[in-house]
Design a protein around this motif. Structure first.
Motif, PDB file in Angstrom:
ATOM      1  N   GLN A 191     100.849 -17.498 -23.367  1.00 23.89           N
ATOM      2  CA  GLN A 191     102.148 -17.585 -22.714  1.00 23.89           C
ATOM      3  C   GLN A 191     103.083 -16.492 -23.226  1.00 23.89           C
ATOM      4  OE1 GLN A 191     103.584 -21.582 -23.340  1.00 23.89           O
ATOM      5  NE2 GLN A 191     102.402 -22.382 -21.625  1.00 23.89           N
ATOM      6  N   PRO A 192     104.069 -16.122 -22.429  1.00 26.08           N
ATOM      7  CA  PRO A 192     105.073 -15.149 -22.910  1.00 26.08           C
ATOM      8  C   PRO A 192     105.686 -15.609 -24.221  1.00 26.08           C
ATOM      9  CG  PRO A 192     105.321 -15.470 -20.552  1.00 26.08           C
ATOM     10  CD  PRO A 192     104.309 -16.492 -21.013  1.00 26.08           C
ATOM     11  N   GLY A 221     104.034 -15.510 -26.996  1.00 31.10           N
ATOM     12  CA  GLY A 221     102.927 -15.881 -27.863  1.00 31.10           C
ATOM     13  C   GLY A 221     102.316 -14.687 -28.578  1.00 31.10           C
ATOM     14  N   PRO A 224     104.686 -10.452 -20.120  1.00 30.58           N
ATOM     15  CA  PRO A 224     103.774 -10.335 -18.973  1.00 30.58           C
ATOM     16  C   PRO A 224     103.313  -8.897 -18.736  1.00 30.58           C
ATOM     17  CG  PRO A 224     105.545 -11.835 -18.446  1.00 30.58           C
ATOM     18  CD  PRO A 224     105.881 -11.244 -19.785  1.00 30.58           C
ATOM     19  N   THR A 268      99.949  -7.525 -20.066  1.00 30.28           N
ATOM     20  CA  THR A 268      98.687  -7.905 -19.444  1.00 30.28           C
ATOM     21  C   THR A 268      97.876  -6.664 -19.086  1.00 30.28           C
ATOM     22  OG1 THR A 268      99.563  -9.979 -18.560  1.00 30.28           O
ATOM     23  CG2 THR A 268      97.643  -9.036 -17.452  1.00 30.28           C
ATOM     24  N   VAL A 328      99.010 -12.333 -20.144  1.00 28.55           N
ATOM     25  CA  VAL A 328     100.223 -13.005 -20.604  1.00 28.55           C
ATOM     26  C   VAL A 328     100.904 -13.626 -19.392  1.00 28.55           C
ATOM     27  CG1 VAL A 328     102.375 -12.793 -21.881  1.00 28.55           C
ATOM     28  CG2 VAL A 328     100.453 -11.252 -22.395  1.00 28.55           C
ATOM     29  N   SER A 329     100.872 -14.938 -19.337  1.00 28.53           N
ATOM     30  CA  SER A 329     101.385 -15.630 -18.157  1.00 28.53           C
ATOM     31  C   SER A 329     101.742 -17.064 -18.513  1.00 28.53           C
ATOM     32  CB  SER A 329     100.333 -15.612 -17.045  1.00 28.53           C
ATOM     33  OG  SER A 329     100.765 -16.383 -15.932  1.00 28.53           O
ATOM     34  N   SER A 330     102.759 -17.566 -17.833  1.00 28.82           N
ATOM     35  CA  SER A 330     103.132 -18.965 -18.023  1.00 28.82           C
ATOM     36  C   SER A 330     102.468 -19.842 -16.967  1.00 28.82           C
ATOM     37  CB  SER A 330     104.648 -19.111 -17.966  1.00 28.82           C
ATOM     38  OG  SER A 330     105.155 -18.579 -16.762  1.00 28.82           O
TER      39      SER A 330
END
Length: 119
Positions: A13-14, A16, A91, A94, A117-119
């Motif tokens: 997640q963003p 992280g 994000p 990525t 990187v994504s929620s």
């Protein structure tokens, strides 16, 4: 034969963190400049960070502006592994991340590890 093997990618997640590893599969890369590059879909491969060999076991870290202060490149000399510690991921981080070992006359790349990187 793949001489460099990356690991440690994944989905985060963003905000992280992830730690990527790069190791030689069949030989040592002592004395090489070691680097991390990344390639996002539809974009050129870009430089992320590198360790410039300065003689013996001394290496000088360098970073792209986009990751400075968030990423840390380091080397475990005993195990001949190069790490990329990535904190506060965004994000836009990525991409497929590639490890590179370079010295005059020899330029070696790994096959890459995906970081998303994504929620």
């Amino acid at each position: 034969q793949v001489d460099l093997v990356e690991s440690g990618g994944g989905l985060v997640q963003p905000g992280g963190s992830l730690r990527l590893s790069c190791a030689g599969s069949a030989r040592t890369f002592s004395g090489y400049n070691m680097g991390w590059f990344r390639q996002a879909p539809g974009r050129d491969r870009e430089y992320v960070a590198r360790l410039l060999w300065a003689g013996g076991i001394k290496y000088l870290p360098r970073y792209a502006d986009s990751v400075r202060g968030r990423f840390t490149i380091s080397r475990d000399h005993a195990n001949d592994v190069v790490y990329l510690q990535m904190n506060n991921l965004k994000p836009e981080d990525t991409a497929i991340y590639y490890c590179n070992a370079y010295r005059s006359g020899d330029d070696v790349w790994g096959q890459g590890t995906q970081v998303t990187v994504s929620s």
